[in-house]
Design an enzyme around this catalytic site. Structure first.
Site, PDB file in Angstrom:
ATOM      1  N   GLY A 208      38.690  24.694  69.859  1.00 23.45           N
ATOM      2  CA  GLY A 208      37.913  23.471  70.060  1.00 23.45           C
ATOM      3  C   GLY A 208      36.601  23.557  69.343  1.00 23.45           C
ATOM      4  O   GLY A 208      36.378  24.465  68.524  1.00 23.45           O
ATOM      5  N   GLY A 211      34.706  26.887  69.860  1.00 25.21           N
ATOM      6  CA  GLY A 211      35.340  28.063  69.276  1.00 25.21           C
ATOM      7  C   GLY A 211      36.770  28.213  69.749  1.00 25.21           C
ATOM      8  O   GLY A 211      37.397  27.240  70.177  1.00 25.21           O
ATOM      9  N   VAL A 212      37.242  29.468  69.707  1.00 20.70           N
ATOM     10  CA  VAL A 212      38.635  29.728  70.090  1.00 20.70           C
ATOM     11  C   VAL A 212      38.738  29.861  71.617  1.00 20.70           C
ATOM     12  O   VAL A 212      37.826  30.361  72.263  1.00 20.70           O
ATOM     13  CB  VAL A 212      39.124  31.034  69.419  1.00 20.70           C
ATOM     14  N   VAL A 213      39.849  29.379  72.171  1.00 20.49           N
ATOM     15  CA  VAL A 213      40.071  29.478  73.616  1.00 20.49           C
ATOM     16  C   VAL A 213      41.190  30.499  73.870  1.00 20.49           C
ATOM     17  O   VAL A 213      42.261  30.422  73.245  1.00 20.49           O
ATOM     18  CB  VAL A 213      40.477  28.112  74.216  1.00 20.49           C
ATOM     19  N   LYS A 227      36.321  30.640  76.432  1.00 20.10           N
ATOM     20  CA  LYS A 227      35.941  30.045  75.142  1.00 20.10           C
ATOM     21  C   LYS A 227      34.972  30.987  74.453  1.00 20.10           C
ATOM     22  O   LYS A 227      33.940  31.356  75.022  1.00 20.10           O
ATOM     23  CB  LYS A 227      35.290  28.675  75.352  1.00 20.10           C
ATOM     24  N   ASP A 326      33.196  13.313  76.436  1.00 21.04           N
ATOM     25  CA  ASP A 326      34.148  13.141  75.361  1.00 21.04           C
ATOM     26  C   ASP A 326      35.489  12.835  76.020  1.00 21.04           C
ATOM     27  O   ASP A 326      36.292  13.718  76.257  1.00 21.04           O
ATOM     28  CB  ASP A 326      34.200  14.481  74.618  1.00 21.04           C
TER      29      ASP A 326
HETATM   30  N1  LIG Z   1      40.405  25.684  81.138  1.00 16.14           N
HETATM   31  C1  LIG Z   1      41.467  25.673  80.341  1.00 16.14           C
HETATM   32  N2  LIG Z   1      42.674  26.040  80.803  1.00 16.14           N
HETATM   33  C2  LIG Z   1      43.758  26.032  79.993  1.00 16.14           C
HETATM   34  N3  LIG Z   1      43.723  25.659  78.703  1.00 16.14           N
HETATM   35  C3  LIG Z   1      42.544  25.269  78.197  1.00 16.14           C
HETATM   36  C4  LIG Z   1      41.352  25.261  78.982  1.00 16.14           C
HETATM   37  N4  LIG Z   1      40.338  24.838  78.214  1.00 16.14           N
HETATM   38  C5  LIG Z   1      40.863  24.584  77.007  1.00 16.14           C
HETATM   39  N5  LIG Z   1      42.186  24.846  76.981  1.00 16.14           N
HETATM   40  C6  LIG Z   1      43.112  24.695  75.842  1.00 16.14           C
HETATM   41  O1  LIG Z   1      42.418  24.982  74.651  1.00 16.14           O
HETATM   42  C7  LIG Z   1      42.422  23.833  73.802  1.00 16.14           C
HETATM   43  C8  LIG Z   1      41.072  23.708  73.128  1.00 16.14           C
HETATM   44  O2  LIG Z   1      40.126  23.365  74.137  1.00 16.14           O
HETATM   45  P1  LIG Z   1      38.633  22.967  73.869  1.00 16.14           P
HETATM   46  O3  LIG Z   1      38.144  22.400  75.129  1.00 16.14           O
HETATM   47  O4  LIG Z   1      37.879  24.122  73.321  1.00 16.14           O
HETATM   48  O5  LIG Z   1      38.705  21.936  72.694  1.00 16.14           O
HETATM   49  P2  LIG Z   1      39.222  20.425  72.641  1.00 16.14           P
HETATM   50  O6  LIG Z   1      38.851  19.741  73.892  1.00 16.14           O
HETATM   51  O7  LIG Z   1      40.668  20.415  72.257  1.00 16.14           O
HETATM   52  O8  LIG Z   1      38.399  19.906  71.418  1.00 16.14           O
HETATM   53  P3  LIG Z   1      36.830  19.534  71.393  1.00 16.14           P
HETATM   54  O9  LIG Z   1      36.078  20.756  71.766  1.00 16.14           O
HETATM   55  O10 LIG Z   1      36.613  19.127  69.991  1.00 16.14           O
HETATM   56  O11 LIG Z   1      36.669  18.422  72.380  1.00 16.14           O
HETATM   57  C9  LIG Z   1      42.756  22.643  74.702  1.00 16.14           C
HETATM   58  O12 LIG Z   1      43.455  21.666  73.990  1.00 16.14           O
HETATM   59  C10 LIG Z   1      43.607  23.246  75.774  1.00 16.14           C
HETATM   60  O13 LIG Z   1      44.951  23.262  75.373  1.00 16.14           O
END
Ligand SMILES: Nc1ncnc2c1ncn2[C@@H]1O[C@H](COP(=O)(O)OP(=O)(O)OP(=O)(O)O)[C@@H](O)[C@H]1O
Length: 489
Positions: A208, A211-213, A227, A326
């Site tokens: 996201g 960074g990387v999750v 994250k 968002d």
């Molecule tokens: N708490 C969580 N539990 C499980 N999966 C998660 C969690 N948070 C994020 N993810 C997974 O990681 C992915 C990336 O999440 P992140 O929130 O960093 O970015 P995003 O929401 O996809 O993009 P942006 O940060 O641009 O809004 C998500 O699409 C989701 O699949």
């Protein structure tokens, strides 16, 4: 506000001291000894700055017309007083600090040499010279420490008469330990390395804007999503702001429909945010990639919409009306009971806040309002109804179409069946009313003009009704009553 919106968040202990001034938080809440609202009923004499750089006082929502004798700083580092937008030429007796942590007073740009009657904190948080100053008021630091002329470093014990606290998020990050939202856990990098198998590719679950999750397992058995910041210098400032903001403020928000921040780790350049793990991933993935059977029920889809609307409504009332979320289906995550929970709250507005520092024009051009959130949520509702992405590829490579353009005309023409997701199938006679209510709510949300869109409270009410209709109609239905968990008010 109705009962739905009065779930609590932790406050800043202000209740225990008799402040005559107030503090305004990044959540846009303004608090005083006697009021949580800046409105006319509050006997405030001072004010604080807002994330949006507006300055407000007891009698006015605008500094220019205010009778306040103090002032605060803006995110833009400018220092303003009642009579001036610049401290040097100001007749203010108080002062503020800038995001650069420089301390300025009426007569000097340096605290050491200043003969000011007010004061600010020092970056190193040493209140050494504080006692010798005749400060009748003070400002808190980015580290949340509140100091006064006769007090120590702690607001609880300080006989402060006024205070403010700032939202200098990037510096919050620098001194964050000990000032984070209550209940957040401080992890060592070592613990998180162990939890993620050294951030192995196998544990990577997404990427996201931060960074990387990674998925991880803590030693106590809790599953978490971690994250990890990207290391590019370009991202550094944004991450520091986001990080400080999250751990000092957003970590205080708790609601069943939000993805909770469990804790964080900050070691050298590494910044890690530890969230509750949402086992069933994002709504976006289920609708647009996986086509999961669990979502092939109108009851489930309405329930997801209701859960998400409650989370957004909570944020709307408690995270402040100038912090915009968002809202999109990839930020609506599903836990192990398929309860929808909103994630990433506040991140998008913070990106714009950073934009404010870099390019003030950006701020002016990209004005978001609460009604922008409603529009975005309307798009999510349409995705749930149609199973289509926000933007649909044009037929035979034709012009791309938005889901709003695709769905709204048939709904208005009474031809809802034409756009409903075929994977769920046509609603049964008893379900039809509920789906229709959700569809009408959706098209109101995406009305062209914000003033014609419903409030979040109204959306929640509609979706609650829709769920009630469908639950009534399916009491004899074997599928969903057992699989759907309604969260009590
Ligand atoms: N708490 C969580 N539990 C499980 N999966 C998660 C969690 N948070 C994020 N993810 C997974 O990681 C992915 C990336 O999440 P992140 O929130 O960093 O970015 P995003 O929401 O996809 O993009 P942006 O940060 O641009 O809004 C998500 O699409 C989701 O699949």
């Amino acid at each position: 506000m109705d009962s739905e919106s009065v779930e609590s968040i932790e406050m800043w202990n202000y209740g225990s001291f008799d402040a005559f001034s107030f503090s305004l938080a990044v959540d846009n809440e303004i608090r005083s000894g006697t009021s949580s609202n800046l409105g006319a009923s509050s006997p405030l004499h001072s004010f604080a700055s807002l994330l949006d750089i507006a300055i407000r006082s007891r009698t006015s929502s605008n500094w220019e017309t205010s009778s306040a004798n103090s002032y605060a700083f803006g995110l833009d580092n400018a220092i303003r007083s009642r009579t001036s937008s610049n401290l040097e030429t100001s007749s203010a007796y108080s002062f503020a600090f800038g995001v650069d942590t420089a301390i300025r007073s009426r007569t000097s740009s340096n605290w050491e040499t200043s003969s000011t009657h007010s004061f600010a904190f020092e970056e190193d948080r040493t209140p050494s010279n504080l006692g010798s100053f005749r400060v009748p008021s003070f400002s808190s630091g980015v580290d949340y420490v509140i100091r006064s002329s006769s007090g120590g470093t702690d607001s609880e014990t300080s006989p402060v008469h006024s205070f403010a606290f700032a939202a200098g998020a990037s510096q919050m990050a620098a001194n964050v330990t000990g000032h984070v939202a209550k209940g957040l856990q401080l992890f060592s990098r070592e613990e998180l390395v162990a939890a993620t198998n050294n951030f192995s590719l196998h544990n990577k679950i997404g990427v996201g804007s931060f960074g990387v999750v990674y998925g991880g397992l803590l030693v106590d058995g809790r599953e978490v999503a971690i994250k990890r910041n990207e290391t590019s210098p370009k991202m550094k400032e944004f991450q520091e702001i986001v990080f400080g903001y999250l751990v000092t403020f957003l970590g205080r928000l708790h609601h069943e429909q939000l993805v909770g921040l469990v804790g964080f780790c900050e070691e050298e350049d590494e910044k890690l945010l530890v969230y509750e793990y949402m086992k069933n991933g994002s709504l976006y993935d289920h609708l647009h990639h996986k086509g999961s059977v669990e979502l092939n029920s109108w009851k489930m889809r309405i329930k997801i919409a209701l859960d998400a609307s409650r989370g957004i409504k909570y944020l709307h009332y408690y995270a402040g009306t100038n912090i915009y979320r968002d809202i999109k289906s990839s930020n609506i995550l599903l836990d192990d009971t398929w309860t929808a929970r909103v994630s990433d709250f506040g991140l998008s507005s913070l990106m714009k806040a950073v934009g404010t520092i870099i390019d003030p024009e950006y701020y002016g051009q990209y004005v978001m309002t609460a009604k922008s959130e409603v529009y975005a949520f309307g798009v999510v509702l349409l995705e749930l109804l149609t199973g289509k992405r926000h933007i649909l590829c044009g037929e035979d490579g034709g012009t791309p179409l938005s889901v709003v353009e695709f769905a709204v005309p048939p709904i208005l023409d009474g031809d809802l069946a034409k756009i409903l997701d075929p994977r769920v199938g046509a609603p049964h006679v008893n379900e039809a009313k509920a789906v229709e209510l959700m569809a009408f709510t959706a098209i109101h949300c995406v009305n062209l003009e914000g003033k014609d869109r419903p409030s979040l409270a109204e959306i929640v009410v509609n979706l609650k009704r829709a769920l009630a209709i469908i639950c009534d109609s399916s009491t004899h239905d074997s599928i969903s009553n057992h699989t759907i968990f309604d969260v009590s008010e």
